[in-house]
Design a protein around this motif. Structure first.
Motif, PDB file in Angstrom:
ATOM      1  N   SER A  62      48.338  42.526  39.518  1.00 29.02           N
ATOM      2  CA  SER A  62      48.347  41.829  38.229  1.00 29.02           C
ATOM      3  C   SER A  62      49.147  42.587  37.186  1.00 29.02           C
ATOM      4  CB  SER A  62      46.917  41.619  37.731  1.00 29.02           C
ATOM      5  OG  SER A  62      46.190  40.791  38.596  1.00 29.02           O
ATOM      6  N   ALA A  63      49.028  43.915  37.197  1.00 30.53           N
ATOM      7  CA  ALA A  63      49.742  44.726  36.208  1.00 30.53           C
ATOM      8  C   ALA A  63      51.242  44.534  36.335  1.00 30.53           C
ATOM      9  CB  ALA A  63      49.367  46.194  36.374  1.00 30.53           C
ATOM     10  N   LEU A  64      51.754  44.529  37.559  1.00 28.59           N
ATOM     11  CA  LEU A  64      53.194  44.373  37.763  1.00 28.59           C
ATOM     12  C   LEU A  64      53.660  42.982  37.358  1.00 28.59           C
ATOM     13  CD1 LEU A  64      55.916  45.399  38.741  1.00 28.59           C
ATOM     14  CD2 LEU A  64      55.280  44.674  41.057  1.00 28.59           C
ATOM     15  N   ILE A  65      52.951  41.960  37.781  1.00 28.02           N
ATOM     16  CA  ILE A  65      53.371  40.597  37.468  1.00 28.02           C
ATOM     17  C   ILE A  65      53.323  40.344  35.959  1.00 28.02           C
ATOM     18  CG2 ILE A  65      52.741  38.162  37.718  1.00 28.02           C
ATOM     19  CD1 ILE A  65      51.862  38.851  40.604  1.00 28.02           C
ATOM     20  N   GLU A  66      52.294  40.826  35.295  1.00 27.29           N
ATOM     21  CA  GLU A  66      52.196  40.642  33.845  1.00 27.29           C
ATOM     22  C   GLU A  66      53.312  41.373  33.121  1.00 27.29           C
ATOM     23  OE1 GLU A  66      48.258  41.903  32.881  1.00 27.29           O
ATOM     24  OE2 GLU A  66      47.293  40.225  33.948  1.00 27.29           O
ATOM     25  N   TRP A  67      53.633  42.581  33.587  1.00 32.24           N
ATOM     26  CA  TRP A  67      54.732  43.361  32.996  1.00 32.24           C
ATOM     27  C   TRP A  67      56.038  42.604  33.135  1.00 32.24           C
ATOM     28  CZ3 TRP A  67      58.938  45.464  35.730  1.00 32.24           C
ATOM     29  CH2 TRP A  67      59.740  46.369  35.018  1.00 32.24           C
ATOM     30  N   TYR A  68      56.293  42.059  34.324  1.00 30.29           N
ATOM     31  CA  TYR A  68      57.538  41.332  34.572  1.00 30.29           C
ATOM     32  C   TYR A  68      57.614  40.060  33.729  1.00 30.29           C
ATOM     33  CZ  TYR A  68      61.021  38.467  36.952  1.00 30.29           C
ATOM     34  OH  TYR A  68      62.093  37.662  37.231  1.00 30.29           O
ATOM     35  N   GLU A  69      56.534  39.307  33.712  1.00 29.60           N
ATOM     36  CA  GLU A  69      56.570  38.033  32.992  1.00 29.60           C
ATOM     37  C   GLU A  69      56.641  38.213  31.485  1.00 29.60           C
ATOM     38  OE1 GLU A  69      53.169  35.976  34.582  1.00 29.60           O
ATOM     39  OE2 GLU A  69      54.394  35.033  36.162  1.00 29.60           O
ATOM     40  N   ALA A  70      56.193  39.357  30.994  1.00 27.82           N
ATOM     41  CA  ALA A  70      56.257  39.620  29.554  1.00 27.82           C
ATOM     42  C   ALA A  70      57.682  39.887  29.092  1.00 27.82           C
ATOM     43  CB  ALA A  70      55.360  40.796  29.191  1.00 27.82           C
ATOM     44  N   ASP A  71      58.471  40.525  29.950  1.00 24.49           N
ATOM     45  CA  ASP A  71      59.832  40.893  29.537  1.00 24.49           C
ATOM     46  C   ASP A  71      60.627  41.328  30.768  1.00 24.49           C
ATOM     47  OD1 ASP A  71      62.038  41.461  27.949  1.00 24.49           O
ATOM     48  OD2 ASP A  71      61.398  43.536  27.596  1.00 24.49           O
ATOM     49  N   LEU A 126      51.277  45.024  50.159  1.00 23.01           N
ATOM     50  CA  LEU A 126      51.128  45.043  48.708  1.00 23.01           C
ATOM     51  C   LEU A 126      51.364  43.667  48.089  1.00 23.01           C
ATOM     52  CD1 LEU A 126      50.632  47.024  46.352  1.00 23.01           C
ATOM     53  CD2 LEU A 126      53.097  47.445  46.306  1.00 23.01           C
ATOM     54  N   MET A 127      52.260  42.877  48.661  1.00 19.00           N
ATOM     55  CA  MET A 127      52.613  41.588  48.067  1.00 19.00           C
ATOM     56  C   MET A 127      51.468  40.586  48.180  1.00 19.00           C
ATOM     57  SD  MET A 127      55.802  39.030  48.903  1.00 19.00           S
ATOM     58  CE  MET A 127      55.005  38.230  50.303  1.00 19.00           C
ATOM     59  N   PRO A 128      51.076  39.959  47.073  1.00 17.47           N
ATOM     60  CA  PRO A 128      50.022  38.941  47.153  1.00 17.47           C
ATOM     61  C   PRO A 128      50.516  37.706  47.898  1.00 17.47           C
ATOM     62  CG  PRO A 128      50.924  39.059  44.931  1.00 17.47           C
ATOM     63  CD  PRO A 128      51.539  40.190  45.688  1.00 17.47           C
ATOM     64  N   ALA A 129      49.684  37.167  48.747  1.00 19.62           N
ATOM     65  CA  ALA A 129      50.061  36.011  49.560  1.00 19.62           C
ATOM     66  C   ALA A 129      50.449  34.830  48.676  1.00 19.62           C
ATOM     67  CB  ALA A 129      48.898  35.623  50.474  1.00 19.62           C
ATOM     68  N   GLY A 130      51.549  34.175  49.050  1.00 21.20           N
ATOM     69  CA  GLY A 130      51.967  32.972  48.346  1.00 21.20           C
ATOM     70  C   GLY A 130      52.680  33.202  47.038  1.00 21.20           C
ATOM     71  N   ASP A 131      53.009  34.447  46.721  1.00 21.83           N
ATOM     72  CA  ASP A 131      53.656  34.752  45.435  1.00 21.83           C
ATOM     73  C   ASP A 131      54.977  35.491  45.633  1.00 21.83           C
ATOM     74  OD1 ASP A 131      51.862  33.602  43.655  1.00 21.83           O
ATOM     75  OD2 ASP A 131      50.550  35.353  43.663  1.00 21.83           O
ATOM     76  N   SER A 132      55.718  35.174  46.682  1.00 22.58           N
ATOM     77  CA  SER A 132      56.930  35.956  46.957  1.00 22.58           C
ATOM     78  C   SER A 132      57.979  35.810  45.861  1.00 22.58           C
ATOM     79  CB  SER A 132      57.532  35.564  48.313  1.00 22.58           C
ATOM     80  OG  SER A 132      57.930  34.202  48.337  1.00 22.58           O
ATOM     81  N   ARG A 133      58.047  34.651  45.202  1.00 21.15           N
ATOM     82  CA  ARG A 133      59.075  34.460  44.175  1.00 21.15           C
ATOM     83  C   ARG A 133      58.891  35.452  43.025  1.00 21.15           C
ATOM     84  NH1 ARG A 133      58.613  29.111  42.914  1.00 21.15           N
ATOM     85  NH2 ARG A 133      60.399  28.477  44.185  1.00 21.15           N
ATOM     86  N   VAL A 134      57.736  35.425  42.387  1.00 17.18           N
ATOM     87  CA  VAL A 134      57.527  36.294  41.229  1.00 17.18           C
ATOM     88  C   VAL A 134      57.375  37.747  41.667  1.00 17.18           C
ATOM     89  CG1 VAL A 134      55.022  35.979  41.158  1.00 17.18           C
ATOM     90  CG2 VAL A 134      56.256  36.585  39.064  1.00 17.18           C
ATOM     91  N   TRP A 135      56.722  37.980  42.799  1.00 18.42           N
ATOM     92  CA  TRP A 135      56.472  39.351  43.206  1.00 18.42           C
ATOM     93  C   TRP A 135      57.771  40.090  43.528  1.00 18.42           C
ATOM     94  CZ3 TRP A 135      52.666  42.701  42.853  1.00 18.42           C
ATOM     95  CH2 TRP A 135      52.782  43.909  43.554  1.00 18.42           C
ATOM     96  N   ASN A 136      58.623  39.492  44.327  1.00 18.80           N
ATOM     97  CA  ASN A 136      59.858  40.178  44.711  1.00 18.80           C
ATOM     98  C   ASN A 136      60.773  40.390  43.514  1.00 18.80           C
ATOM     99  OD1 ASN A 136      59.319  40.623  47.448  1.00 18.80           O
ATOM    100  ND2 ASN A 136      59.929  38.543  47.998  1.00 18.80           N
ATOM    101  N   ASN A 137      60.830  39.413  42.616  1.00 21.79           N
ATOM    102  CA  ASN A 137      61.585  39.635  41.381  1.00 21.79           C
ATOM    103  C   ASN A 137      60.987  40.794  40.593  1.00 21.79           C
ATOM    104  OD1 ASN A 137      63.864  37.916  40.939  1.00 21.79           O
ATOM    105  ND2 ASN A 137      62.476  36.158  40.809  1.00 21.79           N
ATOM    106  N   ALA A 138      59.673  40.851  40.519  1.00 22.25           N
ATOM    107  CA  ALA A 138      59.007  41.857  39.685  1.00 22.25           C
ATOM    108  C   ALA A 138      59.195  43.264  40.226  1.00 22.25           C
ATOM    109  CB  ALA A 138      57.524  41.531  39.562  1.00 22.25           C
ATOM    110  N   ILE A 139      59.008  43.448  41.535  1.00 15.55           N
ATOM    111  CA  ILE A 139      59.086  44.811  42.061  1.00 15.55           C
ATOM    112  C   ILE A 139      60.533  45.313  42.074  1.00 15.55           C
ATOM    113  CG2 ILE A 139      59.243  44.209  44.525  1.00 15.55           C
ATOM    114  CD1 ILE A 139      57.249  46.571  45.005  1.00 15.55           C
ATOM    115  N   MET A 140      61.493  44.407  42.260  1.00 17.77           N
ATOM    116  CA  MET A 140      62.892  44.824  42.163  1.00 17.77           C
ATOM    117  C   MET A 140      63.263  45.148  40.718  1.00 17.77           C
ATOM    118  SD  MET A 140      65.060  42.639  44.992  1.00 17.77           S
ATOM    119  CE  MET A 140      64.695  41.031  44.311  1.00 17.77           C
TER     120      MET A 140
END
Length: 308
Positions: free
Chosen positions: A22-31, A180-194
């Protein structure tokens, strides 16, 4: 923390994993950096961006990507285009590795002829396209269809190595990234970790300045040891064979057909001697083998043109 606690010796305890994600996804979506291909889920422009981005800085890709889609806005338009036009565009925009333009054109033709214009939507099927390897196939599946596996590139490896002390081993990187990747969230997750690896966990990290969301769990942040796996050095482009291959393509884009004796001086001012006729014949032969140029017998000497 033990492997028994988490099922994985390199990840936080099971009761912390949701917070980490959640921390990573929220960080990415914020900015995050705003690249135009992140604003679409259309597989065609995403594929173009992924092919262009191979060994090319993203900021350099933006203008070329826009110009490419202005010229060939659909996969059908690209498939209908002469290959020589696509290769000339690639060289004219200094994207390098002109084989990528050839493969992209061939992939577009496959999609139109073999898939009725509809992109396959899994990493396995996407790898059937010309020039699309495992990484690119997975990226397109993730960003276009939210149907990919965990992306593991140099940035992601650096993040996993530092944050969770994952050893420098491709098998381990793949396994931990997948866990580490949450199931079904490859779009936002891969963008976020990169994005994390690109703006916060760079070779020289900027943990606090970038507000890294994983500081509380990060092994490197705790220990102060920010070493990372060795990154292969990109060979110098200036004076390289790759540079002169590009010059041949660019020159032939201006002239429909040139004899070798006229082509040589147009691509290098010091044409002659060790970089004379024999060198040029080898360069042109390689391009012909790659399907980028055609060599025809002229009246007095071979002539070269872009392959249509």
């Amino acid at each position: 923390m033990t492997e028994a606690d988490t099922g994985d010796a390199f990840l936080p305890a099971a009761d912390e994993l949701d917070a980490v994600r959640s921390a990573l996804i929220e960080w990415y979506e914020a900015d995050h950096r705003e690249y135009p291909w992140r604003e679409t889920d259309d597989a065609y422009p995403i594929l173009v961006s992924e092919i262009m981005s191979q060994q090319t800085q993203l900021d350099r890709v933006v203008d070329a990507w826009g110009d490419f889609l202005d010229r060939w806005p659909t996969v059908e338009a690209l498939a209908d285009a002469p290959r020589s036009d696509v290769v000339s565009f690639w060289s004219g925009h200094s994207l390098g590795y002109n084989n990528r333009a050839k493969y992209l054109h061939e992939a577009a033709t496959q999609i139109v002829e073999e898939y009725d214009g509809q992109f396959p939507d899994t990493p396995e099927e996407l790898q059937e396209l010309m020039g699309v390897g495992p990484y690119t196939a997975n990226a397109v599946a993730s960003f276009a269809f939210n149907n990919g596996d965990a992306v593991v590139d140099t940035n992601v490896k650096r993040v996993l190595y530092r944050a969770f002390d994952v050893p420098d081993d491709d098998t381990e990187f793949e396994r931990v990234a997948s866990d580490l990747m949450p199931a079904g969230d490859s779009r936002v997750w891969n963008n976020a970790i990169m994005e994390l690896g690109g703006v916060a966990c760079e070779k020289t990290p900027s943990c606090d300045a970038a507000g890294c969301p994983w500081r509380r769990w990060c092994h490197a942040y705790e220990t102060g040891d920010f070493t990372a796996p060795d990154v292969p050095t990109q060979p110098s482009f200036e004076g390289s064979r790759r540079q002169f291959r590009g010059r041949v393509i660019e020159t032939l884009g201006e002239y429909d057909d040139l004899p070798l004796s006229e082509l040589g001086p147009r691509i290098r001012v010091d044409y002659g001697g060790d970089t004379g006729r024999e060198w040029l014949e080898g360069l042109v032969s390689d391009l012909a083998d790659d399907g980028l140029v055609v060599v025809n017998d002229g009246d007095d000497e071979p002539h070269v043109s872009l392959k249509q």
